[in-house]
Design an enzyme around this catalytic site. Structure first.
Site, short mmCIF file in Angstrom:
data_model
loop_
_atom_site.label_atom_id
_atom_site.label_comp_id
_atom_site.label_asym_id
_atom_site.label_seq_id
_atom_site.Cartn_x
_atom_site.Cartn_y
_atom_site.Cartn_z
N PHE A 166 1.26 -1.41 0.10
CA PHE A 166 0.12 0.07 -0.03
C PHE A 166 1.10 1.10 -0.21
CE2 PHE A 166 -3.25 2.92 1.28
CZ PHE A 166 -4.34 2.62 1.16
N ASP A 181 2.53 -5.61 8.79
CA ASP A 181 0.88 -4.43 8.53
C ASP A 181 0.01 -5.84 7.55
OD1 ASP A 181 -1.17 -2.87 7.65
OD2 ASP A 181 0.04 -1.53 6.14
N ARG A 233 -12.54 -3.89 -7.49
CA ARG A 233 -11.80 -5.00 -6.07
C ARG A 233 -13.59 -5.18 -5.57
NH1 ARG A 233 -8.13 -3.40 -1.87
NH2 ARG A 233 -9.99 -1.76 -1.68
#
Lengths: 410, 410
Positions: free
Chosen positions: A127, A197, A369
């Site tokens: 990300f 993460d 998505r």
């Protein structure tokens, strides 16, 4: 397709051991909500909790509510509820700030646990905010940021010069899961700390920080934890690191006794030393309800359900929607709670689906998505989504201008 | 005392040009709330706004509310409402994170604007979190943290080796106001950037960043801005510094186009480059209502009212409560919106007052602190508070054990 698939899906729902969770969430009847990986659904209980917090606790209790309504200890209660979903202990978890801020804290604190090492390793596919923060932390620490294209390239980048490996557990675009246990072991073999993460993992996957042997972790409160828009994030530090853990953001809520107003700094015990300023209480209470709404389900159950939902989706798309390409791993064990479909008109496709009541999201340049939050998505929802996808592909002209209107948040 | 003083106070209330603000706040009838400098009162409008945000925007709109309910642009709207209270322009203000996190960003960004300088100057009497953060930022930057006992000692500490002067505008214990314009000028004379913490100022005092020539500022959203418990904070950077401003916390909401998911970082224009992660929306909406509730009053009007209220309190305490010592400046121009009383039994005194409906707070070791939020405290409230203080001093045994019970948050 519809009749056959739906009865099979109904049977899967009837056999779902965590089907009871769905009633804890408020979902519009006319929507198939496949964007819980961006913003989780609202727990039913959040409405009453927030109303009481605003009206009675803030409005009437005022400053006394820090004690009387338990605001001050709320982060500890949330951490206790969150810890089992992480495979961690409560005192290893703190709820505070945003994922970005927590990542910064742990990159710096982690690098300080490995003095003399000169690099941080991160992944280019992660990300973007993680990369921005890793670059910023490396610059401040005078370290090199060593990036690799993807998790597979991590082992070759690990050596005795690396202080911290920071990786997203799930690829935010494709949903591919990194091998957390294997990469943590590879990191440790080189004396490197592993920082995960878990933003796209916790609440949907079988996260197991103790099992992985992970050192540090961060994650998001507003996706599969259903904490509400922009809910506070969390940070995790394995107990063995607590004694030496030094945050670069030692705000007063990370102090052992904030209300002593001590000019000298003494860190709070455990992961609470990773807190910083006063927490945003209203948003924190949303997160409290979100975490509470997952209680009674194990990470393994959540992960099994996510695998089941995404497997059904992949199977139905394969069979009925051959114009789109599955851009997520086909092996369900390597796939998070989401599936990305590749299509040259992905942006209009997402808009057209939304117009027919299926909410997914677009990720540039060509991915649609869909997130399958195991806490509240049913197998029948998957069937409905694919029926509507089929209808869009059959009946909607994706070149229509209204499907191209670009929104600020996609 | 009561009758005479009350009619004079009623006349002052009748002549108060910002008396209209009080109706915007929900205050319990049975309370004299003198702790708005810790947690501001709830705007009436916050109840409806938060209820709609939880039920409709989060619950029904879900992810679409980032666009449709305007969550994404809410920080900009708050900044526009806040700017006039700061004497700044909207594009110089960003709403994000906590005061501690924002202070860290600006200390680092400020030091980067003064390369080659080796020190940060801060004040030992300032709010402890500011010192903790200044120490942490200095360590990461490899700078010396040079502390002075109080604002008066600042000029002697400024020289060409100092990058940034970071000071609280109002002393959190005594309420003493630092000479912001004078100290900013002194900083500039040595080429030093001036960074003001306005947590105890904005919404109660005539803050004027442009008039002071200040470079950078931070402040709290939950005190005189009435944004709710732990509301997001703000950061300010003068426009002349924008081009070179580099935050150490470049989370995706500080990017020029977060939803491009660009692996490369391009800062947003203006102060928005000081944002970081996803903002806590529910808490943000509380702040939106808090800032909206001050519209229509100028900083000068708020400051004049605060001076009037504290002057009346000091006068009445002097006349009627000679057992306590005024620990705040007697010159109203040097005093913020709060007054501290020194008393050897300050902690039980605060508890005893609370039991009789006057809410102040305790600051170690011997201060009872009272805030007079000019937006909703009336002159008659000041009279009532002193009447009750007199009653406590006359009638309550401060050695009673229930007054000594130590609470987590004081």
């Amino acid at each position: 397709m519809a009749t056959l698939d739906r009865s099979a899906a109904e049977a899967l729902d009837a056999a779902d051991p965590i089907a009871f969770l769905r009633d804890r969430f408020a979902l519009p009847d006319d929507l198939v909500y496949l964007d819980g990986n961006s913003l989780g659904a609202r727990p039913v209980s959040a409405e009453r909790r927030l109303a009481a917090a605003v009206r009675d606790e803030w409005g009437t209790g005022l400053i006394r509510s820090w004690n009387d309504a338990g605001w001050y200890t709320e982060p500890d209660r949330i951490a206790a509820g969150l810890a089992p979903l992480l495979g961690a202990d409560a005192d290893e978890v703190v709820v505070a700030d945003s994922t970005s801020v927590n990542l910064f804290k742990l990159l710096v604190a982690g690098a300080r646990l490995r003095p003399g090492r000169s690099a941080i390793v991160a992944c280019e596919a992660d990300f973007p905010t993680d990369l921005y923060i890793a670059r910023a932390a490396a610059e401040l620490l005078g370290l090199e940021l060593r990036t690799v294209p993807g998790p597979d390239a991590v082992p070759a980048a690990l050596d005795a010069g690396v202080a911290v490996l920071a990786l997203c557990h799930v690829d935010f675009r494709s949903g591919a899961i990194a091998d957390a246990a294997g990469l943590t072991a590879a990191a440790h073999a080189a004396g490197v700390l592993a920082l995960w993460d878990l933003s796209h993992s916790t609440g949907a996957l079988d996260v197991d920080l103790h099992g992985w042997g992970a050192d540090l972790a961060v994650g998001c409160g507003y996706k599969y934890l259903n904490g509400g828009p922009g809910a506070p994030a969390y940070a995790v530090a394995a107990r063995k690191h607590h004694a030496g853990l030094r945050t670069p953001l030692p705000g007063w809520f990370s102090h052992a006794d904030p209300f002593a107003f001590d000019p000298g700094y003494t860190p709070a015990p455990g992961a609470r030393r990773l807190a910083c300023g006063t927490p945003p209480v209203l948003s924190l209470l949303g997160l409290a309800e979100g975490v509470a709404s997952l209680q009674g389900a194990t990470p393994e159950q959540l992960a099994a359900k996510a695998r089941g939902l995404t497997a059904l989706f992949v199977d139905l798309v394969d069979r009925y929607c051959q114009e789109v390409e599955i851009a997520s791993p086909r092996d369900a064990r390597r796939r998070g709670g989401q599936v990305a479909l590749r299509h040259p008109w992905a942006y209009p496709l997402v808009q057209a689906l939304a117009a027919r009541g299926v909410i997914g999201d677009f990720r540039s340049p060509d991915l649609a998505r869909f997130g399958f939050a195991p806490a509240y998505i049913r197998y029948v929802d998957v069937v409905a989504a694919v029926e509507i996808l089929r209808a869009v592909l059959d009946g909607d002209d994706l070149s229509r201008p209204e499907f191209a209107v670009r929104q600020a948040v996609t």
